[in-house]
Enzyme design. Structure first.
Site, mmCIF file in Angstrom:
data_model
loop_
_atom_site.group_PDB
_atom_site.id
_atom_site.type_symbol
_atom_site.label_atom_id
_atom_site.label_comp_id
_atom_site.label_asym_id
_atom_site.label_seq_id
_atom_site.Cartn_x
_atom_site.Cartn_y
_atom_site.Cartn_z
ATOM 1 N N ASP A 38 -46.913 18.508 -1.557
ATOM 2 C CA ASP A 38 -46.477 17.821 -0.354
ATOM 3 C C ASP A 38 -46.969 18.655 0.823
ATOM 4 O OD1 ASP A 38 -44.967 16.159 1.317
ATOM 5 O OD2 ASP A 38 -43.370 17.648 1.336
ATOM 6 N N THR A 45 -45.552 18.521 4.433
ATOM 7 C CA THR A 45 -44.492 18.962 5.325
ATOM 8 C C THR A 45 -43.449 19.748 4.548
ATOM 9 O OG1 THR A 45 -44.846 16.907 6.452
ATOM 10 C CG2 THR A 45 -42.923 18.181 7.096
ATOM 11 N N LYS A 64 -39.082 5.325 19.574
ATOM 12 C CA LYS A 64 -40.107 6.335 19.326
ATOM 13 C C LYS A 64 -40.578 6.188 17.889
ATOM 14 C CE LYS A 64 -37.706 10.499 17.766
ATOM 15 N NZ LYS A 64 -36.283 10.402 17.767
ATOM 16 N N THR A 84 -49.308 13.467 1.183
ATOM 17 C CA THR A 84 -48.403 13.575 2.310
ATOM 18 C C THR A 84 -48.161 12.213 2.936
ATOM 19 O OG1 THR A 84 -48.108 14.526 4.488
ATOM 20 C CG2 THR A 84 -50.354 14.107 3.802
#
Lengths: 280, 1138
Positions: free
Chosen positions: B419, B421, B575, B686
């Site tokens: 992964d 992050t 956002k 990811t």
């Protein structure tokens, strides 16, 4: 030294042939035997290590246990009882005990001088004194102690009549103990007698002619077996043993050879190593 | 990006059900908090309330009567049986432990085999007593049973802790203390702050009048932030015990189902699902057992040995009857058969003979190997968790081993899926810069685009309108799900000592943004009674009423809030990822911001765009209605919600974008390079943007500058309908480039990517799904295989925009390729769990995204860099150790049994054992077990430092190299050679008349004892020769085992044992030692047996030394074992003897 022609007549003896078939073998010793001489008998093609055979014994009976004496272990089958009486000593091993009698004579100018054969000290000390014991009871009369048992089928005499000496009779008879230690391989030797050196001036057995008188009781022809008698002296390493010597010489020389080769390589390598160091 | 916001609670927490319940006030701000906790056995208990079913009765629903008061007579008659609230994770009870455990153990093929052997020994007249195989079996079974019993006892204790914990149940308007296991479905349970929910609940009311509570689901999914849940609206007022007691209601809900996230959490509510029916328990299914490749090899070898065994038994049986065809041999006069033997049928006799030979040779299958392997794994795993180098100061924790079954698999990894992050990066976000209306704002200390900052907290690159700035910052302050936590709560994630409070959120991005806004003067002060408080630049407090939160989910990739300002204006702030925001805003606004976003993405920052729109009252009413409708919907709720969200978040105005930096983990590049050098392929999977992920990959040297990148992304494939064709073209093109144009000679070598040209592949989620799930009409089913071939040729693969399930899909795809390479997945978040479970070895990072990954993993490490040592050192060593252990076990049992087999040729195939029963029994469990165990725990044939610093060494053990057939054959031949030496050496020795100096003779038991002595010494010394890393423990067990053997032999032969039928061994050993030639023979035979081994070591050393000297690196000479002197010494010994 093998039984050759003189004993051929006895090949078909059976267990209970009376009188025993006797034969005499003459042989010549090329060299004199200086130290104590050990007399062995050898059998070949005799499977003392067969499983059925090996387990066919009762060690607690042999150890003098009175209950086992009269009620031997089932392992002894089919040599456990005979005519409803327990066999002592029971089992196939005991039943097939070697029962030839060997006598050695020195022939000196046509006179036969018997050579004293010592029959004690041929078994392991621990076997003779601990593992094998006569049954205990009142008195030392072995005949009474073995009351209620019967002799092994193939034996001419019961166990308490194996020897005249009381400390070599019954279960602690050394010939018997030696026999009871089953051999590892089908061709084997067992210690029969000792010939001790009498004094320091004479060799135990001088070179010369000898004759061996055999009371031939033990049939080996039926299973294609052979009997032998071996006279041997013994060094600190035991008997004559070509195997160890040859093996050690072989391995030693291989090691030596390899050692030289490796040393050579090492030298070469070492030189290269130092030369490699110089540029640094 | 927001992907770590819990997507699970998409379904609104507001339940349409109207049930009063007791409130339980406490905690800060009048809200109780309930924190899930983990029970030691690993079953998290927590607070889930059942999902509610439809209004009309459906099949498969359950009706729960709240407080056990029937609403009406009609419904009362439908009495349903629910299970109680007991949690049972233990496997056994006191009563069924013995039978059940024995049953489980005998299901194992090896144990079953020995049980059969044992039974054969009991039934049939066999050469060895049942004790010889019964005792080792008993030993093995007992050790395993003790281990399993202990583990189960721990589980029992943990269960009890949970089941006996006190909960308060409201009965007859009073709180009654009950044990947790006694909760019944329909009970009204009151949960106080910081307590764990005893079962799945429906939230009725809380202490605060607004009917909210905050729940952490740390024990469920590892997320430690609070999630707000709302009580059923009609019941929020029932805040007291008395009030709640008046409630009469029924709940209809679905039957228990393992879908975790449909639930509604609450604080005090009605027990809906209890005990083993709680959602947690339903989700706790034993992970499918991962079996290591080593185990498969073991089984293959076992079959070979089983064949050898059967072959031996058949040969012996056949020869026995051939031999016995001569009647003198069958039954000589001195050795008559028993009556029983004579009467048995020949066929039956042959069969029992066959079985007897099987029993005689059964020791060739090492009984104790499984238990030794198990112990090795169990004890060995401690070394990983004890490793000080893998201890992380920051979180005060070291590595965690969840399963010890896979230690050696760590040395076999070919593919690493990671992964990004939190795994490659630290996942501690820092707000770097933002742009408002295309103007860039930047913090003082960082440096971007070569502009170094000078002074002032903030430097403006051009100015946006003041009002826009403020709007942007307010948006940052308002549009999030961050919560404030008082600073005195120490378990917070982001402790800031200078502040009274800390921000808590499931997403570190949000915290970074809120903190970023704070730097610019807008501080978020918290949420109170649905009012968000903000302190603006002028130190005034602004209040906004929070009307709706449109939660984040990975499909929309954005979140929104609707607030009402103090002036009554209605604002929607949104956002999200640029790709999801840009289509929803005025197109003319995009350009200027896009430049910044793209550049930030190139720099490896995580970018978010912020947009807003003003809503009129009318619009809001409509939205409000729609939202509530959707929330109430019982069917297709998610789809309906998604649609409403979609409608709402449209036609917005873009204000700006933010850039948040996610720092790379320390030593990341070195680790990746080491993994590469070790022959592993690293794939990054990811959820991030391609640009961000790509720059990270460059930063961590996954892609070199020389790497040629092949892209299969939305950009290259295009977005039109033609994309399938285009994709097909691309695939073929790449395929041609990689596979067809490559010279053929590389084809055979599997791991040869020291190519001139390295290739990297980038693929994104949408393209991947196109490849994996092609539409029917395109006839492109071979996409997958072409794609796979391309992937396998690339050094590095980057998959971005991946959904969790796609990650697992990729892992599965690689796992199932030809040669089934060993895969390893490493990740830190809940979204990595699927791939962690899918891969052969799953590794969790104890990161900031909660503990779910590390709980589901096989191993958990604090940082990515620890992977290097875990794989290169530990994995390598464990593999070498276990491989050696397995080979050694087969070897030592082969040379143990071979003499016994040969002996049959000399004893008329009568199954006479060569060794005494005691030796047969003790060989594997006493004389030779501990040295190999110590070796397999401690051996470092190459020191850990060398292993860690030289990744090339890892390739040496790749592809299960030490358990292939070649080394197996080597060991087998070695065993056979030694068996021959033992037997024939002693055989020739016994040709002699006497071995003792008093002329007395030895019997068959002495023969066996000599062989056995040589055997024990050779086998143990062989291990000593193999040992490169001596600790006191090795010395102790090796020399101790030999000493024990000698001691035991004296002891065993020194006493007349009353329980033995035959005193076979009486003084045999002692007598044996009185003979000089026996000594000489034993030494000689040991030497001959070890000679090939010694020679091999010497030759290897010479080769290595030559190699070294040619490399001019003579420094490691001291590390060489002193074999040469040993050889010389032995050699000189020999010459002395001669």
């Amino acid at each position: 030294i093998k039984p050759s022609s003189p004993c051929n007549k006895c090949l078909n003896v059976s267990w209970d042939s009376t009188p025993p078939c006797t034969c005499t073998i003459n042989f010549t010793l090329e060299h004199s035997f200086e130290s104590n001489v050990f007399m062995y008998y050898g059998l070949s093609n005799f499977y003392q290590n067969h499983r059925r055979y090996v387990k066919s014994r009762d060690d607690s009976q042999l150890n003098g246990d009175n209950s086992s004496l009269l009620n031997p272990s089932k392992e002894c089958e089919p040599y456990r009882t005979n005519e409803d009486k327990p066999i002592a000593p029971c089992g196939a091993i005991a039943n097939s005990m070697f029962n030839d009698t060997l006598e050695l004579y020195r022939i000196d100018n046509d006179t036969r001088t018997p050579i004293t054969l010592i029959k004690k000290g041929i078994a392991w000390w621990t076997d003779k004194n601990v593992k094998f014991r006569n049954p205990t009871g009142d008195g030392n009369n072995l005949t009474a102690l073995f009351q209620g048992t019967t002799k092994p089928v193939n034996w001419p005499k019961p166990v308490y009549m194996l020897d005249s000496e009381p400390d070599n009779n019954g279960f602690i008879n050394e010939d018997f103990i030696v026999w009871m230690r089953t051999a590892a391989l089908p061709t084997f030797r067992k210690l029969y007698r000792l010939i001790e050196r009498k004094n320091n001036f004479q060799p135990t057995l001088q070179a010369g002619k000898y004759s061996l008188d055999i009371a031939y009781n033990y049939p080996v022809h039926s299973f294609d077996g052979r009997k032998r008698m071996i006279l041997s002296t013994i060094s600190w390493m035991g008997g004559k043993n070509p195997f160890l010597g040859i093996a050690y010489i072989t391995v030693g020389s291989i090691c030596f050879f390899l050692g030289v080769v490796l040393l050579f390589i090492h030298h070469k390598y070492g030189n290269r190593n130092t030369s490699a160091d110089i540029p640094n | 990006m927001l992907c770590s916001v819990p997507s699970q609670f998409l379904v609104s927490a507001v339940s349409p059900w109207c049930l009063p319940a007791a409130g339980s006030p406490s905690g800060s701000q009048g809200h109780g908090r309930a924190a899930g906790s983990v029970s030691p056995a690993g079953i998290p208990r927590s607070s889930r309330l059942g999902g509610c079913a439809g209004e009309e009765k459906r099949v498969g629903t359950r009706t729960v009567v709240v407080g056990h008061r029937p609403v009406s007579d009609t419904e009362a008659c439908v009495a349903q049986k629910f299970c109680d609230n007991r949690i049972v994770s233990s496997k056994y009870t006191l009563w069924n432990f013995l039978p059940k455990n024995l049953f489980e153990q005998f299901r194992r093929i090896a144990n079953f085999y020995f049980l059969i052997i044992f039974l054969v020994q009991v039934i049939v007249d066999t050469p060895t007593s049942p004790v010889t195989s019964g005792l080792p079996l008993f030993f093995v079974i007992t050790v395993t049973a003790i281990k399993q019993g202990y583990e189960d006892w721990l589980r029992h204790r943990a269960d009890n802790e949970v089941n006996k914990s006190n909960v308060f149940v409201v009965e007859n308007a009073k709180q009654v203390r009950k044990e947790s296991e006694k909760i019944k479905v329909g009970d009204i349970v009151e949960v106080k702050a910081d307590e764990t929910f005893p079962c799945d609940l429906i939230f009725l009311a809380s202490s605060s009048t607004d009917g909210t509570c905050y729940v952490t689901t740390a024990s469920l999914d590892g997320e430690s932030n609070f999630k707000t849940h709302y009580a059923v609206r009609d019941t929020t007022v029932l805040c007291t015990d008395e009030a709640i007691d008046t409630l009469t209601a029924t709940i209809e809900c679905e039957q228990p189902q393992p879908d975790l996230y449909k639930g509604v959490s609450g604080q005090s509510g009605v027990a809906v699902y209890t005990g083993m029916e709680t959602k947690m328990a339903l989700n706790y299914q034993g992970k499918s057992q991962k079996r290591s490749a080593v185990e498969k090899s073991i089984n293959a070898f076992l079959i070979v040995y089983l064949c050898i065994l059967l072959g031996k038994a058949t040969v012996c049986t056949t020869l026995k009857y051939v031999w016995q065809s001569n009647p003198f041999n069958d039954e000589p006069w001195y050795n008559e058969k028993t009556k029983k033997e004579r009467e048995t049928f020949k066929v039956l006799r042959m069969f029992t003979d066959f079985l007897s030979f099987m029993v005689l040779f059964n020791f060739i299958i090492p009984v104790s190997m499984y238990v030794t392997v198990e112990m090795q794994k169990f004890l060995g795993s401690f070394f990983i968790s004890w490793d000080k180098e893998m201890f992380d100061e920051e979180i005060q924790e070291g590595a965690l081993v969840n399963t010890s079954d896979l230690n050696e698999e760590l040395g076999q990894v070919e593919y690493v899926f990671t992964d990004k992050t939190g795994t490659l990066t630290e996942n501690s976000m820092e707000f770097i810069e933002c742009c408002i209306d295309g103007h860039k704002y930047k913090d003082c200390l960082s440096e971007v685009d070569g502009f170094s900052q000078t002074d002032g907290p903030l430097k403006y690159y051009g100015k946006a309108e003041k009002s826009r700035e403020e709007l942007f910052l307010r948006a940052l302050c308002l549009c999030h799900t961050v919560q404030i936590k008082e600073a005195d709560q120490v378990d917070g994630l982001m402790a800031h000592p200078e502040r009274k409070y800390t921000y808590i959120s499931s997403s570190p991005d949000e915290i970074a943004l809120v903190k970023g806004a704070e730097k610019y003067g807008f501080t978020f002060l918290g949420l109170e009674n649905n009012f968000m408080k903000i302190r603006n630049q002028k130190n005034e407090t602004e209040m906004y009423q929070l009307l709706h939160v449109l939660n984040f989910d990975p499909v929309r990739r954005r979140m929104s809030v609707i607030v009402r300002t103090s002036t009554g204006k209605l604002l929607l702030f949104c956002k999200g990822a640029d790709s999801s925001i840009f289509p929803r805003v005025q197109q003319e606004e995009i350009q200027q911001t896009k430049v910044h976003v793209d550049r930030n993405a190139m720099d490896g920052y995580r970018t978010l765009c912020v947009a807003f729109k003003e809503l009129t009252e009318k619009e809001y009413d409509r939205i409000d209605r729609q939202l509530n409708e959707a929330k109430m919907a019982l069917q297709d709720r998610e789809e309906k919600m998604a649609k409403v969200f979609d409608d709402t978040e449209a036609d917005m105005h873009l204000i700006g974008a933010t850039a948040v930096e996610d720092r790379l983990q320390e030593q990341l590049a070195e680790t990746i390079e080491a993994l590469h050098a070790a022959g592993m392929k690293v794939w990054v999977l990811t959820g991030d943007k391609m640009e961000t992920a790509k720059s990270t990959c460059y930063a961590c040297r996954l892609f070199q500058t020389s790497t040629e990148l092949l892209e299969l992304t939305a950009r290259t494939v295009g977005e039109s309908e033609r994309k399938e064709d285009r994709l097909h073209e691309l695939l073929l093109e790449y395929h041609k480039k990689l596979i067809q144009d490559v010279p053929k000679n590389r084809g055979g070598l599997k791991r040869s990517w020291t190519l001139s040209q390295e290739y990297g592949l980038i693929i994104d989620g949408s393209t991947l799904s196109l490849i994996l799930n092609p539409s029917q009409d395109s006839g492109s089913s071979n996409y997958k295989s072409i794609f796979l071939q391309i992937c396998l040729k690339c050094t590095a693969v980057l998959c971005c925009r991946m959904a969790p399930l796609q990650k697992a899909q990729i892992v599965r795809m690689v796992k199932n390729t030809k040669g089934s390479p060993i895969t390893l997945s490493i990740g830190d978040g809940a979204n990595d769990v699927s791939m962690i479970l899918e891969a052969h070895v799953g590794i969790g990072i104890k990161g900031k995204e909660g503990r779910q990954a590390s709980r589901n993993s096989d191993y958990a490490v604090p940082k990515f860099k620890h992977l290097r040592k875990l794989l290169l050192a530990h994995g390598h060593l464990y593999y070498v150790r276990i491989a050696h252990l397995v080979q050694y076990f087969f070897y030592k049992n082969l040379c143990f049994i071979l003499p016994q087999f040969l002996y049959q040729f000399f004893c008329g195939f009568s199954q006479q054992p060569l060794y005494d029963a005691a030796y047969l029994t003790m060989y594997n469990i006493c004389f030779t077990s501990l040295p190999i165990l110590a070796y397999s725990l401690l051996e470092q044939h190459i020191s850990i430092d060398t292993l860690t610093s030289d990744p090339q060494l890892y390739m040496k053990v790749s592809d299960n190299a030490m358990l292939q057939w070649r080394p197996f054959l080597y060991w087998t031949f070695l065993g056979a050679f030694e068996g021959l030496v033992f037997f024939f050496g002693v055989y020739f020795l016994f040709q002699n008349s006497s071995l003792e100096d008093n002329g007395k003779v030895f019997g068959n038991w002495t023969f066996g004892t000599i062989v056995f002595t040589v055997l024990v010494f050779t086998v143990t010394l062989k291990l000593a020769l193999d040992t490169r890393f001596w600790t006191w423990m090795n010395h102790f067990v090796i020399w101790g085992s030999l000493a024990f053997y000698v001691f035991f032999s004296f002891f065993w032969g020194g006493v007349i044992w009353p329980f033995l039928k035959q005193q076979r061994m009486y003084f045999v050993f002692a007598h044996m030692l009185t003979s000089v030639s026996t000594w000489l023979a034993i030494i000689l035979l040991i030497f001959i047996s070890l000679f090939p081994e010694i020679l091999l070591i010497v030759l290897k050393n010479i080769k290595e030394k030559n190699h070294q000297s040619s490399r001019k690196a003579p420094d490691s000479l001291s590390a060489r074992p002193s074999v040469r002197p040993l050889l010389l010494r032995t050699f000189s010994d020999e010459s002395n003897v001669l």
